[in-house]
Write an enzyme that holds these catalytic residues in place. Sequence first.
Site, PDB file in Angstrom:
ATOM      1  N   LEU A  77      10.177   5.826  -4.150  1.00 13.15           N
ATOM      2  CA  LEU A  77       9.183   6.219  -3.172  1.00 13.15           C
ATOM      3  C   LEU A  77       8.043   6.885  -3.930  1.00 13.15           C
ATOM      4  CD1 LEU A  77      11.323   7.843  -0.319  1.00 13.15           C
ATOM      5  CD2 LEU A  77       9.869   5.820  -0.090  1.00 13.15           C
ATOM      6  N   ASP A  78       6.805   6.652  -3.501  1.00 10.53           N
ATOM      7  CA  ASP A  78       5.673   7.340  -4.098  1.00 10.53           C
ATOM      8  C   ASP A  78       5.863   8.845  -3.955  1.00 10.53           C
ATOM      9  OD1 ASP A  78       4.472   4.924  -4.673  1.00 10.53           O
ATOM     10  OD2 ASP A  78       3.217   4.927  -2.878  1.00 10.53           O
TER      11      ASP A  78
END
Length: 304
Positions: free
Chosen positions: A46-47
């Site tokens: 995930l960013d």
Amino acid sequence: MARRRKGRRISGILLLDKPAGMSSNAALQKVKWLFKAAKAGHTGSLDPLATGLLPVCLGEATKASAFLLDADKRYVTTVRLGEKTATADAEGEVIETAPVPDISLEHLGEVLERFLGEIEQLPPMYSAVKHQGERLYKLAREGVEVERKLRTITIHDLACLDFDGINLRLDIHCSKGTYVRTLAEDISEALGTVGHVAELRRTAVGPFDDIDMVTLEQLEALSPEGFDALDRLLLPIDSGLMHWPEVRLNADAAHYLQQGQPVFCPGSPASGMVRVYDNEERFLGAGEINDDGLVAPKRLMLTE
């Protein structure tokens, strides 16, 4: 001589609620340290901006992580219209602004419907895709832009949860490899303006949803109680593969399968991936039905 891994031989899957501002790898390392696990891996980054479901696989469960990488995902995101950023999310500087037209809910629904099904996406420069051995985000930070190939992804469902004329909140059910930031920019363009991801939260990965997630704060609070308290939070390895049919082998078949040989199992499916158990209901790993109708080992797990 092979080096022995330091740490506990603990296996299972933890559904972590990744906090904003932390990389997926940093969150993984924190979990690994708290559990003192010898081995750990996650099932798709995930960013740092994003929050939500990050399944962390410990021990033998890391062998199942590849199957979760291929699984569908679900996100809730807020797209802010009128501003385009360098990174397509709130972390980047605004590089373009545009007026936001008066958008009716009817028109919004028509636009969203265009993005359902198989569509093509251009991976953003700020992504982990490699170009000639170099990550795109490293090139982007140097101000370099390179040609990228279009990718085919699938949007299974795309629903508007809220819209105030500027902020568009969406629930997205998509295939692996979907870039929500790119989707946000493309939807904004289709609506006659520009936009970026202001918030992003992952709510599902394959068979897992966000109901049983735990935070790092909860793990840290439990840590003084010992490993038993932490280990109770782990899901069994096969929980990540529950969407596959199961087959149960007798003792002889289980023995030969664990030697790497395909085996016959009455009543097994005609094709596809399966969860394999022995006659004592121990999970042996992932199998695949081969062309001869036999259960072939695909990814075996060590059983106690």
